[in-house]
Design an enzyme around this catalytic site. Structure first.
Site, PDB file in Angstrom:
ATOM      1  N   ASN A   9      61.547  16.526  56.934  1.00  0.00           N
ATOM      2  CA  ASN A   9      62.485  15.509  57.439  1.00  0.00           C
ATOM      3  C   ASN A   9      61.776  14.751  58.551  1.00  0.00           C
ATOM      4  OD1 ASN A   9      64.535  14.020  58.527  1.00  0.00           O
ATOM      5  ND2 ASN A   9      65.735  15.771  59.268  1.00  0.00           N
ATOM      6  N   LYS A  11      62.782  12.259  60.143  1.00  0.00           N
ATOM      7  CA  LYS A  11      63.712  11.685  61.126  1.00  0.00           C
ATOM      8  C   LYS A  11      63.326  10.225  61.395  1.00  0.00           C
ATOM      9  CE  LYS A  11      64.634  16.306  62.740  1.00  0.00           C
ATOM     10  NZ  LYS A  11      65.031  17.207  63.810  1.00  0.00           N
ATOM     11  N   HIS A  95      73.067  16.318  58.442  1.00  0.00           N
ATOM     12  CA  HIS A  95      72.176  16.845  59.485  1.00  0.00           C
ATOM     13  C   HIS A  95      72.928  16.866  60.814  1.00  0.00           C
ATOM     14  CE1 HIS A  95      68.845  17.344  62.221  1.00  0.00           C
ATOM     15  NE2 HIS A  95      68.144  17.772  61.196  1.00  0.00           N
ATOM     16  N   GLU A  97      72.084  16.093  63.644  1.00  0.00           N
ATOM     17  CA  GLU A  97      71.887  14.890  64.460  1.00  0.00           C
ATOM     18  C   GLU A  97      72.822  13.767  64.005  1.00  0.00           C
ATOM     19  OE1 GLU A  97      67.655  14.679  63.950  1.00  0.00           O
ATOM     20  OE2 GLU A  97      67.431  16.501  65.162  1.00  0.00           O
ATOM     21  N   GLU A 169      70.454  25.284  59.509  1.00  0.00           N
ATOM     22  CA  GLU A 169      69.718  24.773  60.660  1.00  0.00           C
ATOM     23  C   GLU A 169      70.527  25.016  61.928  1.00  0.00           C
ATOM     24  OE1 GLU A 169      66.588  21.618  59.620  1.00  0.00           O
ATOM     25  OE2 GLU A 169      68.445  20.570  60.085  1.00  0.00           O
ATOM     26  N   GLY A 175      63.900  21.504  67.102  1.00  0.00           N
ATOM     27  CA  GLY A 175      63.053  20.792  68.052  1.00  0.00           C
ATOM     28  C   GLY A 175      62.853  21.515  69.372  1.00  0.00           C
ATOM     29  N   SER A 216      62.427  24.490  64.083  1.00  0.00           N
ATOM     30  CA  SER A 216      61.156  24.922  64.657  1.00  0.00           C
ATOM     31  C   SER A 216      60.292  25.722  63.673  1.00  0.00           C
ATOM     32  CB  SER A 216      61.381  25.716  65.949  1.00  0.00           C
ATOM     33  OG  SER A 216      62.031  24.894  66.924  1.00  0.00           O
TER      34      SER A 216
END
Ligand code: 13P
Length: 256
Positions: A9, A11, A95, A97, A169, A175, A216
């Protein structure tokens, strides 16, 4: 036997055509040669068309990072199923985010409609679920993740579910360099995600659906995740932007 799947991904990175092409020209040949693992890259919309021209779709899958459930219309800034299906085979849905965006993020209901739209257009959805740190610390992970899985898949039939990919996730692992342990991820994926699917849609759908871990993941820890029986691959953020992504996919193929 479920075939492992590693997806990168990107992003909001490598979204200029020249930089995306340069990177993909570096990684595509070695990725073509990896066996036994599906590999997918999910770049920004701006480069999908350019990348679709230079990669062999049967060897490296291409995915979008979002989809709108309507086919066309007054939806400024959105991209629909037919538009994506003309270029890609996969789409990331839900996701964290996107669920989060400034309090105006995507609801479970919107995510469900997106999953339906993806399937209607022959796309494989990669559906993200996962708890935040507060929920983890309050012991709410199972209930929360199970609710997300149910909401995303409600109303689908067994065949549709078995073509979906889910990605566990945990938000606190994204991250941060603080990856979930392989044992913990394996347990949430097996007991909570497959458990919820088995309860609601039957054991056969639960055993067929592929479930990735994300958060991660890197070349140093991928082997551990792949050695777990319930984990069928990874959704990779930061490490998918570097040439080490090739090594990561190779490791996954060796340990799966
Ligand atoms: P990182 O691998 O950078 O933690 O990102 C994970 C992720 O959000 C993939 O969708």
């Amino acid at each position: 036997m479920r075939k492992p799947i590693i997806a990168g991904n990107w992003k909001m990175n490598l979204g200029r055509v020249e930089e995306a092409l340069e990177f993909v020209r570096q990684i595509r040949s070695p990725l073509y040669e990896v066996e036994n693992v599906d590999r997918v890259i999910c770049p920004p919309f701006t480069v999908l068309a350019a990348l679709a021209e230079v990669i062999q779709a049967n060897k490296i899958g291409l995915g979008a990072q979002n989809i709108h459930w309507e086919e066309s219309g007054a939806h400024t800034g959105d991209i629909s199923g037919p538009m994506i299906a003309a270029l890609c085979q996969y789409v990331i849905i839900g996701h964290s985010e996107r669920r989060a965006i400034g309090g105006a993020g995507e609801s479970d209901e919107a995510i469900h409609k997106k999953v339906q739209a993806a399937l209607n257009h022959g796309l494989t959805p990669i559906i993200c679920v996962g708890e935040n740190l507060t929920q983890k610390e309050a012991g709410e992970t199972q209930a929360f993740v199970s609710g997300q899985v149910r909401a995303a898949l409600t109303g689908l039939d067994q065949d549709q579910i078995s073509t979906c990919v889910l990605a566990y996730e945990p938000i606190w692992a994204i991250g941060t360099g603080q990856a979930a342990t392989a044992v913990d991820a394996n347990s949430i994926i097996g007991l909570t995600i497959r458990g919820t699917i088995a309860e609601t849609f039957g054991e056969s759908a639960a055993q067929q659906v592929r479930v990735q871990y994300g958060g991660s993941v890197n070349v140093g820890n991928i082997a551990e995740y792949m050695s777990m029986p319930e984990i069928d691959g990874a959704l990779v953020g930061g490490a998918s932007l570097k040439p080490e992504f090739v090594e990561l996919v190779k490791q996954a193929s060796l340990t799966s």
